[in-house]
Design a protein around this motif. Structure first.
Motif, PDB file in Angstrom:
ATOM      1  N   ARG A 118      -0.286   4.986  -1.114  1.00  0.00           N
ATOM      2  CA  ARG A 118      -0.379   6.218  -0.065  1.00  0.00           C
ATOM      3  C   ARG A 118       0.340   7.261  -0.425  1.00  0.00           C
ATOM      4  O   ARG A 118       0.062   8.703  -0.162  1.00  0.00           O
ATOM      5  N   HIS A 137      -4.177   5.669   6.711  1.00  0.00           N
ATOM      6  CA  HIS A 137      -3.883   4.672   6.155  1.00  0.00           C
ATOM      7  C   HIS A 137      -3.846   3.580   7.052  1.00  0.00           C
ATOM      8  O   HIS A 137      -3.740   3.619   8.455  1.00  0.00           O
ATOM      9  N   GLY A 187       0.849  -1.330   0.157  1.00  0.00           N
ATOM     10  CA  GLY A 187      -0.088  -0.001   0.079  1.00  0.00           C
ATOM     11  C   GLY A 187       0.708   1.474   0.148  1.00  0.00           C
ATOM     12  O   GLY A 187       0.199   2.373  -0.061  1.00  0.00           O
ATOM     13  N   ARG A 188       2.077   1.037   0.201  1.00  0.00           N
ATOM     14  CA  ARG A 188       2.865   2.506   0.493  1.00  0.00           C
ATOM     15  C   ARG A 188       2.798   3.404  -0.768  1.00  0.00           C
ATOM     16  O   ARG A 188       2.948   4.632  -0.528  1.00  0.00           O
ATOM     17  N   TRP A 201      -2.822  -0.092   8.197  1.00  0.00           N
ATOM     18  CA  TRP A 201      -1.578  -0.883   8.275  1.00  0.00           C
ATOM     19  C   TRP A 201      -1.882  -2.216   8.804  1.00  0.00           C
ATOM     20  O   TRP A 201      -3.436  -2.687   8.467  1.00  0.00           O
TER      21      TRP A 201
END
Ligand code: AMP
Ligand code: MN
Ligand code: MN
Ligand code: MN
Length: 293
Positions: free
Chosen positions: A119, A185, A115-116, A187
Motif C-alpha cells: 500500500r 485499502h 498489505g501495508r 483492512w
C-alpha cells in the motif's frame, strides 16, 4: 480490587514506535507515570510488538498496565449487500486487556500488516504523479517497525522535506480520501476484529467514532453491528475527538448500552492535543470500560 470510578485517571489509547508513535514503549510508560495515570494502555496499530517492553517498564514503575491494540477495519465489509450504497470507511477498533500471543489475534494482525508495504508503494506512486518523488524511501526510513509503515510516516516525511509545516497539514492537503497520496485499502472486517479481540480475552472498543464522518443513521448501524458482533465499549473522551463529541458520544454510549472509554490517542510530543493522562474525565452517568478490566 480497584473500584471502577469514572474519575480515575485511566488512559486507554496510546501509540509507540512499534506503530506510528514517536516514543519508545518505555518512554511512553515513564511519561504516563510522571503525569499521574492510574493505568495506561499501549494500543499500537495492528501490532502487539511494543507490549512486552511497556509491561516491563510499568512493573518497574508500579503503574497499572493494560495490554492493547488498535485494529484497522473497513466498514461495511464487501459482503454487506444491504449497505452497498454506503462508501466504505476505515474504522478503528481498540482491544483492551488482550493476550498478545493468542494465535487467532496474532494471525489476524499479521494478515493486516501484510498489505501495508505494498500500500505504501501505491501511496508513493500517487505522489510521484504530482511531482513529489520517491517519498516511499523517506517514509520507510522513518518507520521504526517496517511492517507498520503507514500514512503518519508519509506525513512526517513531508514535514521533513518542507512540503508542509506539520503532520496535521499533511493530512489536510494530502493522504486523505479524495486527495493526492490517498489510496483505498481494504483492512479487516468489523466482525473479525471484534472476534479476535474477544478470543484473546479482551474488550473491544470503537475508537474515536467522531472521526468517521458518518451520517447519524449510518453511525447507529455501525454501533448496532459492533454490539451484535460482541463489541462492548465506545471511546467518548479522546484526543481524536472535538470537545463537542464528548457529549455526543456520551449520549450514544447510553443509548446503545456501551461502556465508555477514555484515551488520549497520543502519538508523540507536538503531534497530539493531550499528553497521556491529561484528558478531561468521562462525563457523568457513564460506566467506564475499566469496570471490566
Ligand atoms: P494508516 O493506518 O496508515 O492509514 O494511518 C492512520 C493514522 O494516520 C492514524 O492512526 C493517525 O495516527 C493518522 N491520521 C489520520 N488522520 C489524521 C489527521 N487528520 N491528522 C493527523 N493524523 C491523522
Ligand atoms: Mn496513528
Ligand atoms: Mn485510530
Ligand atoms: Mn490511535
Amino acid at each position: 480490587m480497584t473500584q471502577p470510578l469514572p474519575s480515575q485517571n485511566f488512559d486507554l489509547h496510546n501509540h509507540s514506535i512499534a506503530s506510528d508513535g514517536l516514543l519508545a514503549p518505555r518512554d511512553l510508560i515513564a511519561l504516563a507515570a510522571e503525569n499521574g495515570c492510574d493505568a495506561i494502555a499501549l494500543t499500537d496499530h495492528d501490532t502487539t510488538d511494543g507490549l512486552a517492553e511497556a509491561g516491563q517498564t510499568a512493573r518497574e514503575l508500579a503503574l497499572r498496565f493494560i495490554p492493547g491494540v488498535e485494529i484497522s477495519v473497513t466498514w461495511p465489509g464487501l459482503e454487506q449487500d444491504d449497505l452497498r450504497d454506503l462508501k466504505p470507511v476505515t474504522v478503528h477498533i481498540v482491544g483492551l486487556g488482550i493476550d498478545p500471543v493468542h494465535p487467532l489475534l496474532a494471525a489476524g494482525l499479521a494478515s493486516i500488516r501484510d498489505g501495508r508495504v505494498e500500500r505504501a508503494r501505491r501511496i508513493s506512486a500517487d505522489f510521484d504523479r504530482i511531482g513529489i518523488q520517491d517519498l516511499f524511501d523517506d517514509a520507510y526510513a522513518l518507520a521504526e517497525n517496517k511492517t507498520m509503515l503507514g500514512r503518519t510516516h508519509f506525513a512526517r516525511a513531508m514535514v521533513q522535506r518542507g512540503l508542509v509545516t506539520n503532520v496535521g497539514k499533511a493530512f489536510e492537503r494530502y493522504l486523505t480520501a479524495g486527495r493526492p497520496g490517498y489510496v483505498p485499502h481494504r483492512w479487516s472486517r468489523l466482525e473479525e476484529a471484534v472476534l479476535w479481540i474477544n478470543a484473546a480475552g479482551g474488550v473491544a472498543v470503537i475508537a474515536h467514532p467522531g472521526r468517521y464522518r458518518l451520517q447519524s443513521d449510518d453511525m447507529r448501524t455501525l454501533l448496532a453491528q459492533f454490539k451484535d458482533a460482541g463489541g462492548r465499549a465506545i471511546e467518548v473522551v479522546t484526543g481524536s475527538h472535538q470537545t463537542r463529541h464528548f457529549r455526543e458520544y456520551a449520549v450514544l454510549a447510553k443509548e446503545f448500552g456501551l461502556l465508555a472509554s477514555r484515551g488520549s490517542d497520543y502519538h508523540g510530543p507536538s503531534e497530539s492535543p493531550y499528553r497521556p493522562g491529561t484528558l478531561p474525565p468521562l462525563p457523568a452517568g457513564l460506566t467506564p470500560v475499566w469496570s471490566l478490566l
